[in-house]
Enzyme design. Structure first.
Site, PDB file in Angstrom:
ATOM      1  N   ASP A 225      65.612  -6.303  -2.451  1.00  0.00           N
ATOM      2  CA  ASP A 225      64.533  -5.482  -1.920  1.00  0.00           C
ATOM      3  C   ASP A 225      63.184  -5.914  -2.509  1.00  0.00           C
ATOM      4  OD1 ASP A 225      63.661  -2.991  -0.526  1.00  0.00           O
ATOM      5  OD2 ASP A 225      63.122  -2.378  -2.571  1.00  0.00           O
ATOM      6  N   GLU A 249      63.781  -9.940   0.552  1.00  0.00           N
ATOM      7  CA  GLU A 249      62.890  -9.285   1.506  1.00  0.00           C
ATOM      8  C   GLU A 249      61.451  -9.650   1.159  1.00  0.00           C
ATOM      9  OE1 GLU A 249      61.278  -4.908   2.934  1.00  0.00           O
ATOM     10  OE2 GLU A 249      61.835  -5.287   0.859  1.00  0.00           O
TER      11      GLU A 249
END
Ligand SMILES: *[C@@H]1O[C@H](CO)[C@@H](O)[C@H](O)[C@H]1NC(C)=O
Length: 492
Positions: A225, A249
């Protein structure tokens, strides 16, 4: 003696790398189904339980529910599942609960809303028994706190239980990369205290944690993330410590920004292709030019474009059906997602044409669809995944062969990858019949090819030319007719 010892050390290091649970190479041919664990399936046999996305609370999905619906996922041809972060979160919910898993407080405990250690291990075991991979979402950029920055009691976090482990609160200036890495995603409620990942101690704790976690739960891959908010060396050492494929990400549409992260992490989510992909297909007035341009830039700039994750929806962005309900456009965008280079990722609910727009409305409960395997996009995804895995098993080089853009105009795009020719259009379901000529497909003159979506066959002519009729805005996916045996597609 010295040289023998060095040799043994080198051999040990080599075998440690070789023993990676699932290497980047093993992920290349995979196809990923992304679930928010809380929103996919309940384990308690209450399939009608309501889920108000706007309330931003837990809706009751869990690992047991996921295990009970793996047939549904496998039936679409997916062989990997990406689940929400598994770590313990804060329990307050006055300003929204951490049902998504991105507001952790304790690295070493599980989020009990999703199940127990035994449940998570059972999920990994059941996936592996089916030949499927488990991808876990992980957060190393920040923790979560149910209040603003000034109200944080750092002693509540485990193990980073002092403000010394965090940057001082500040608002991000997105034009300044140091600020992107060191300031906080949110300083108001719920605040996201930003870890000093550049601190060797913090980085070491993360690296030890992920090595243990991967081994404890037999994790095959990671989605990292908020990767662009973590300093690059920390991402690199974290990926190495994990010893499995990781996709970062990097939420940015410019290949010049996103691609260099591949120096530090195995793959990145393909945001540079995502944005122009949606613009091209969300309406018949879109054009293909920016998509073609960014595909070329990604191919030129990324170290290994075939380790990127290709997607057209996720839990942070509006669903495709929030732009248009046109089923033909939805089929085109999915054919691209699955048959373009890289590792395809489909977000749960895309197959049911869910239409939530921004967070939190794009996080609809899947059980409310009844897990309908007759849904048109469910069947479409199954066909696209099936031809992709058939192409992989027929041709060792398929997965590493770059897609060749053989034709493009405002509204049409023809992609050739190995023996698969994918012809896409954004004309929409109301469009009449048109014909495009795709040259040099690689098929032999006179070779019969079958569109595996309609089961219609045509013959290639001189130089591998295909004259492709498009009707009602539907995509076409051709494969040599004689080589379809075993694919389960158009075989009678
Ligand atoms: C943080 O945790 C460590 C290890 O459990 C402990 O020794 C230390 O006292 C804690 N610090 C704070 C500020 O609570």
């Amino acid at each position: 003696m010295v040289s023998t010892a060095l040799f043994l050390l080198a051999a040990a290091a080599g075998s440690a790398r070789f023993a990676k649970a699932a290497t980047p190479d093993e992920w290349r041919s995979r196809s990923i189904y992304q679930v928010l664990t809380d929103r996919f399936a309940r384990g308690d046999g209450s399939p009608d339980a309501p889920c108000d996305t706007g309330a931003r609370k837990y809706c009751g999905g869990n690992y047991r529910g996921l295990i009970s619906q793996l047939d549904y996922i496998q039936g679409m041809g997916f062989d990997s599942v990406w689940i929400s972060p598994i770590t313990k979160q804060f329990e307050d919910d006055w300003n929204g609960a951490p049902y998504h898993g991105y507001w952790q407080t304790d690295l070493y405990a599980l989020n009990e809303h999703f199940g127990t250690e035994e449940d998570l291990r059972a999920l990994a075991d059941e996936l592996h028994a089916r030949g499927m991979f488990l991808m876990v979402d992980v957060v190393i950029n920040h923790n979560g706190w149910p209040g603003d920055a000034a109200s944080i009691d750092y002693s509540q976090f485990n193990p980073f239980n002092s403000s010394d482990y965090y940057h001082p609160p500040c608002e991000i200036n997105y034009d300044d990369q140091t600020s992107v890495e060191q300031c906080w995603l949110y300083t108001g409620a719920n605040a996201l205290p930003d870890l000093k990942t550049e601190d060797p101690h913090v980085s070491q704790v993360h690296n030890d944690w992920i090595a243990d976690l991967v081994s404890k739960y037999s994790i095959d891959g990671l989605r990292i993330d908020t990767t662009k908010h973590v300093d690059k060396p920390a991402i690199g050492s974290f990926n190495d410590a994990a010893g499995v494929y990781a996709v970062g990400e990097v939420y940015h549409g410019d290949p010049a920004y996103t691609c260099p992260y591949q120096d530090w992490v195995d793959g990145v989510l393909n945001f540079p292709v995502y944005y122009p992909l949606i613009d091209a297909f969300k309406s018949p007035s879109g054009t293909m030019w920016s998509l073609v341009d960014n595909i070329n830039k990604v191919f030129q700039t990324c170290n290994d474009p075939r380790l990127l994750g290709t997607f057209s929806e996720n839990h942070d962005i509006p669903r495709f059906a929030s732009y248009t309900q046109d089923l033909a456009l939805a089929k085109n965008v999915l054919a691209f997602t699955i048959l373009f280079d890289g590792i395809p990722i489909v977000y749960a609910g895309q197959e049911q044409q869910y239409s939530g727009d921004s967070d939190p409305y794009n996080r609809e409960a899947l059980w409310l669809s009844g897990f309908n395997t007759d849904a048109p996009l469910y069947k479409h995804i199954a066909a696209c995944n099936r031809i992709r895995s058939h192409a992989v098993s027929n041709d060792d080089a398929y997965i590493t062969t770059p897609t060749d853009i053989k034709y493009s105009d405002d509204h049409t795009l023809a992609l050739v990858k190995g023996a698969v020719t994918t012809v896409l259009t954004n004309a929409g379901a109301n469009a009449g019949e048109t014909t495009v000529t795709v040259e040099a497909t690689g098929y032999a003159s006179g070779e019969q090819v079958t569109d595996v979506l309609s089961c219609e066959s045509i013959a290639a002519s001189d130089g591998g030319r295909l004259s492709v009729t498009l009707n009602q805005g539907l995509p076409r996916v051709f494969f040599p007719t004689d080589a379809l045996a075993g694919s389960g597609l158009c075989e009678n």
